[in-house]
Design a protein around this motif. Structure first.
Motif, PDB file in Angstrom:
ATOM      1  N   ALA A 247      -4.716 -25.123  21.356  1.00  0.00           N
ATOM      2  CA  ALA A 247      -5.721 -24.413  21.055  1.00  0.00           C
ATOM      3  C   ALA A 247      -6.040 -24.335  19.185  1.00  0.00           C
ATOM      4  CB  ALA A 247      -4.536 -22.848  20.419  1.00  0.00           C
ATOM      5  N   LEU A 248      -5.058 -25.355  18.946  1.00  0.00           N
ATOM      6  CA  LEU A 248      -6.221 -25.853  17.903  1.00  0.00           C
ATOM      7  C   LEU A 248      -6.565 -26.698  17.862  1.00  0.00           C
ATOM      8  CD1 LEU A 248      -2.686 -26.184  15.871  1.00  0.00           C
ATOM      9  CD2 LEU A 248      -4.613 -25.000  14.923  1.00  0.00           C
ATOM     10  N   LYS A 249      -6.860 -27.748  18.467  1.00  0.00           N
ATOM     11  CA  LYS A 249      -7.811 -28.636  19.864  1.00  0.00           C
ATOM     12  C   LYS A 249      -9.068 -28.516  19.309  1.00  0.00           C
ATOM     13  CE  LYS A 249      -8.692 -33.112  22.155  1.00  0.00           C
ATOM     14  NZ  LYS A 249      -8.186 -34.319  23.434  1.00  0.00           N
ATOM     15  N   ALA A 250      -8.971 -27.131  20.694  1.00  0.00           N
ATOM     16  CA  ALA A 250     -10.414 -27.168  20.887  1.00  0.00           C
ATOM     17  C   ALA A 250     -11.032 -26.305  19.433  1.00  0.00           C
ATOM     18  CB  ALA A 250      -9.425 -25.545  21.598  1.00  0.00           C
ATOM     19  N   ALA A 251     -10.031 -24.884  19.056  1.00  0.00           N
ATOM     20  CA  ALA A 251     -10.597 -25.352  17.199  1.00  0.00           C
ATOM     21  C   ALA A 251     -11.212 -26.072  16.676  1.00  0.00           C
ATOM     22  CB  ALA A 251      -9.712 -24.234  16.874  1.00  0.00           C
ATOM     23  N   HIS A 252     -10.763 -27.153  16.584  1.00  0.00           N
ATOM     24  CA  HIS A 252     -11.056 -28.294  15.840  1.00  0.00           C
ATOM     25  C   HIS A 252     -13.393 -29.004  16.553  1.00  0.00           C
ATOM     26  CE1 HIS A 252     -11.917 -32.020  12.976  1.00  0.00           C
ATOM     27  NE2 HIS A 252     -11.444 -32.825  15.046  1.00  0.00           N
ATOM     28  N   LEU A 253     -12.361 -28.658  17.742  1.00  0.00           N
ATOM     29  CA  LEU A 253     -13.684 -29.485  18.710  1.00  0.00           C
ATOM     30  C   LEU A 253     -14.974 -28.761  18.164  1.00  0.00           C
ATOM     31  CD1 LEU A 253     -12.328 -31.130  21.705  1.00  0.00           C
ATOM     32  CD2 LEU A 253     -13.043 -32.471  19.803  1.00  0.00           C
ATOM     33  N   LYS A 254     -14.540 -26.958  18.278  1.00  0.00           N
ATOM     34  CA  LYS A 254     -15.662 -26.481  18.258  1.00  0.00           C
ATOM     35  C   LYS A 254     -16.517 -26.223  16.687  1.00  0.00           C
ATOM     36  CE  LYS A 254     -15.796 -22.221  20.878  1.00  0.00           C
ATOM     37  NZ  LYS A 254     -17.138 -22.422  21.260  1.00  0.00           N
ATOM     38  N   GLY A 255     -15.666 -26.995  15.625  1.00  0.00           N
ATOM     39  CA  GLY A 255     -16.287 -26.639  14.476  1.00  0.00           C
ATOM     40  C   GLY A 255     -15.537 -25.386  13.557  1.00  0.00           C
ATOM     41  N   ILE A 256     -14.353 -24.583  14.693  1.00  0.00           N
ATOM     42  CA  ILE A 256     -13.726 -23.765  13.598  1.00  0.00           C
ATOM     43  C   ILE A 256     -13.151 -24.154  13.103  1.00  0.00           C
ATOM     44  CG2 ILE A 256     -12.147 -21.595  14.804  1.00  0.00           C
ATOM     45  CD1 ILE A 256     -13.968 -21.570  16.785  1.00  0.00           C
ATOM     46  N   ARG A 257     -12.554 -23.409  11.884  1.00  0.00           N
ATOM     47  CA  ARG A 257     -11.472 -23.548  10.982  1.00  0.00           C
ATOM     48  C   ARG A 257     -10.622 -22.345  11.134  1.00  0.00           C
ATOM     49  NH1 ARG A 257     -15.116 -22.637   6.124  1.00  0.00           N
ATOM     50  NH2 ARG A 257     -16.027 -20.507   6.895  1.00  0.00           N
ATOM     51  N   VAL A 258      -9.522 -23.614  10.883  1.00  0.00           N
ATOM     52  CA  VAL A 258      -8.478 -22.814  11.181  1.00  0.00           C
ATOM     53  C   VAL A 258      -7.378 -23.108   9.659  1.00  0.00           C
ATOM     54  CG1 VAL A 258      -5.604 -22.826  11.863  1.00  0.00           C
ATOM     55  CG2 VAL A 258      -8.028 -22.950  13.595  1.00  0.00           C
ATOM     56  N   PRO A 259      -6.823 -21.228   9.301  1.00  0.00           N
ATOM     57  CA  PRO A 259      -7.220 -20.384   9.754  1.00  0.00           C
ATOM     58  C   PRO A 259      -8.195 -19.698   9.011  1.00  0.00           C
ATOM     59  CG  PRO A 259      -5.849 -20.214   8.010  1.00  0.00           C
ATOM     60  CD  PRO A 259      -6.323 -21.838   8.189  1.00  0.00           C
ATOM     61  N   HIS A 260      -9.361 -20.261   8.430  1.00  0.00           N
ATOM     62  CA  HIS A 260     -10.241 -19.078   8.065  1.00  0.00           C
ATOM     63  C   HIS A 260     -11.155 -18.323   8.516  1.00  0.00           C
ATOM     64  CE1 HIS A 260     -14.013 -18.560   5.749  1.00  0.00           C
ATOM     65  NE2 HIS A 260     -13.848 -18.344   4.586  1.00  0.00           N
ATOM     66  N   ASP A 261     -11.633 -19.333   9.941  1.00  0.00           N
ATOM     67  CA  ASP A 261     -12.020 -18.647  11.119  1.00  0.00           C
ATOM     68  C   ASP A 261     -11.308 -17.802  12.185  1.00  0.00           C
ATOM     69  OD1 ASP A 261     -14.503 -19.255   9.900  1.00  0.00           O
ATOM     70  OD2 ASP A 261     -14.718 -21.402  10.465  1.00  0.00           O
ATOM     71  N   LEU A 262     -10.170 -18.931  12.619  1.00  0.00           N
ATOM     72  CA  LEU A 262      -9.398 -18.109  13.175  1.00  0.00           C
ATOM     73  C   LEU A 262      -7.751 -19.037  13.032  1.00  0.00           C
ATOM     74  CD1 LEU A 262      -8.596 -17.429  15.880  1.00  0.00           C
ATOM     75  CD2 LEU A 262      -9.647 -19.840  16.945  1.00  0.00           C
ATOM     76  N   SER A 263      -6.591 -17.369  13.135  1.00  0.00           N
ATOM     77  CA  SER A 263      -5.555 -17.773  12.832  1.00  0.00           C
ATOM     78  C   SER A 263      -4.612 -18.503  14.713  1.00  0.00           C
ATOM     79  CB  SER A 263      -4.587 -16.863  12.415  1.00  0.00           C
ATOM     80  OG  SER A 263      -4.994 -16.326  11.179  1.00  0.00           O
ATOM     81  N   ILE A 264      -3.648 -19.523  14.071  1.00  0.00           N
ATOM     82  CA  ILE A 264      -3.201 -19.242  15.896  1.00  0.00           C
ATOM     83  C   ILE A 264      -1.727 -20.054  15.269  1.00  0.00           C
ATOM     84  CG2 ILE A 264      -2.580 -21.856  17.778  1.00  0.00           C
ATOM     85  CD1 ILE A 264      -5.290 -22.195  16.643  1.00  0.00           C
ATOM     86  N   THR A 265      -0.704 -18.680  16.539  1.00  0.00           N
ATOM     87  CA  THR A 265       0.957 -19.430  16.283  1.00  0.00           C
ATOM     88  C   THR A 265       0.944 -20.059  17.953  1.00  0.00           C
ATOM     89  OG1 THR A 265       0.936 -16.518  16.878  1.00  0.00           O
ATOM     90  CG2 THR A 265       0.532 -16.922  14.992  1.00  0.00           C
ATOM     91  N   GLY A 266       2.574 -19.950  17.656  1.00  0.00           N
ATOM     92  CA  GLY A 266       3.326 -20.591  18.961  1.00  0.00           C
ATOM     93  C   GLY A 266       4.390 -19.016  18.859  1.00  0.00           C
TER      94      GLY A 266
END
Length: 331
Positions: A247-266
Motif C-alpha cells: 500500500a505504501l508503494k501504491a501511494a507513492h506511485l500515485k503521488g499520495i503523501r503518507v500520512p498527510h494524505d493517507l494514513s496506513i497501518t499494518g
C-alpha cells in the motif's frame, strides 16, 4: 565419511559401546575419553536423525511451514529451533508452498519418519487436517491457528485488531478502508477483522469498507489505487505488514503523501517497517517468542506433561510515522 564401526575400530572398543556413548548411556571414563579423542581426530559427526529413528524415544520434532519467505515463519522457526536445541531435540522442516494437499501429505510423511511430534504453522484447518491428526499416534501442535480438538499456540489476533481499531479511532479517523485476506484464514483473515470491527462499532459514527487481497505485496500494490479512487479513505488498515508495504508503494506511485494524505497501518512488526520512510505504525507480534513457546509446549506433549489446550503470545502497537492524528488538525 566415518561410521560408528570406524570409530569403534579406531578406539578399540565394541560398536555397541560407541552407540551407547553417543546416546548418553553409561560408559567408563577411560573408554569415554578414547572415543572422544577418536571423534575429535576424525571429525566424526553423528547422524542424529538416524539415531532418533532407532531410539525407543525419538528426539526429532517435525515442523511444517506454509512458506519459507515469510518474516513471521522464519522468526517462528528460529524460536522453535533454538528452544528445541536447548531441550536436546532436533527440528526437521518441511515447506508446503501454501499448497494444502501438500501440507496434508507432509503430515503423513513426517509421521512415517517416526518424528516425536509435529508443529504445524497453519494457515487454515480443514476436516482433512483433523482426519489426519486423529489417525496419527503422535502429538500435534498448531501455531498461528486454533482448533478445539488440537493444542494451539496463537497470536491474540482478535484483541490485536480491537486495540488497533481503538487506536485508529483515537486518531480521529472515521473513513476507513480495511484491506484483509480470505476469511478461510481464521487468524489473519477473520479474527483481526472481527476485533477491528468490534472497536469501530463501539465508537460509532464511522464509515468502513472492507476489501480483500492476498498475502503478496505486489497484489496489494495493484489493489490499493482502486480503493483510493473509489472510496477516498483517510486511513488504510492492512491485515499484514506485507500488505501495508504494498500500500505504501501504491501511494507513492500515485503521488499520495503518507500520512498527510493517507494514513496506513499494518500487523506483524516486521523489522523493515522501522527503517522505511515513513516508518510504519503496526501491531507487533512476537514471533520468535511464540516459536519458543511452541517448542516448550511440544516437548511437554511428547513427555505426556500437562498443557493448556490454548496458549496466547503477546503483542503491542508500535506507533511510528505512517498514521496522522486528524484531531490535531482541528485544533
Amino acid at each position: 565419511m566415518k561410521t560408528i564401526a570406524d570409530i569403534a575400530r579406531l578406539a578399540n572398543v565394541a560398536k555397541s559401546t560407541v552407540s551407547r556413548y553417543l546416546n548418553g548411556g553409561s560408559v567408563s571414563e577411560g573408554t569415554k575419553k578414547k572415543i572422544e579423542q577418536v571423534i575429535k581426530e576424525t571429525g566424526y559427526i553423528p547422524n542424529t536423525f538416524a539415531q532418533s529413528l532407532k531410539a525407543k524415544k525419538p528426539n526429532i520434532i517435525g515442523t511444517i511451514v506454509p512458506r519459507l519467505d515469510s518474516y513471521a515463519a522464519s522468526q517462528t522457526l528460529i524460536g522453535i529451533d533454538e528452544q528445541l536445541r536447548e531441550l536436546n531435540y532436533q527440528m526437521l522442516i518441511s515447506n508446503t508452498s501454501q499448497d494444502l494437499d501438500r501440507e496434508i501429505e507432509n503430515i503423513y510423511t513426517m509421521a512415517r519418519q517416526k518424528v516425536a511430534g509435529i508443529i504445524l504453522l497453519a494457515t487454515q484447518i480443514t476436516d482433512t487436517h483433523i482426519e489426519a491428526f486423529e489417525q496419527l499416534d503422535i502429538p500435534i501442535l498448531l501455531v498461528g491457528q486454533q482448533h478445539q480438538d488440537v493444542y494451539s499456540v496463537i497470536h491474540n489476533d482478535f484483541e490485536a485488531g480491537y486495540d488497533l481499531g481503538k487506536y485508529v479511532m483515537a486518531k480521529g479517523h472515521r473513513k476507513i478502508a480495511f484491506l484483509g485476506v480470505t476469511e478461510k484464514d481464521i487468524a489473519v483473515g477473520l479474527n483481526r477483522k472481527k476485533g477491528f470491527t468490534k472497536a469501530v462499532q463501539e465508537t460509532g459514527d464511522c464509515e468502513v469498507k472492507y476489501y480483500e487481497t492476498s498475502f503478496k505485496m505486489a497484489e496489494a500494490t495493484r489493489k490499493v489505487p482502486g480503493i483510493i479512487d473509489e472510496f477516498h479513505p483517510t486511513i488504510l488498515v492492512c491485515a499484514t505488514d506485507n500488505i501495508a508495504l504494498g500500500a505504501l508503494k501504491a501511494a507513492h506511485l500515485k503521488g499520495i503523501r503518507v500520512p498527510h494524505d493517507l494514513s496506513i497501518t499494518g500487523f506483524g512488526g516486521y523489522e523493515i517497517t522501522e527503517i522505511i520512510h515513513p516508518s510504519l505504525t503496526t501491531v507487533q507480534f512476537f514471533y520468535k517468542e511464540a516459536g519458543e513457546l511452541a517448542a516448550q509446549s511440544m516437548v511437554k506433549l511428547v513427555n505426556s506433561e500437562e498443557l493448556a489446550p490454548l496458549l496466547l503470545s503477546k503483542f503491542k502497537i508500535i506507533e511510528r510515522e505512517s498514521v496522522d492524528n486528524l484531531l490535531n488538525r482541528k485544533l
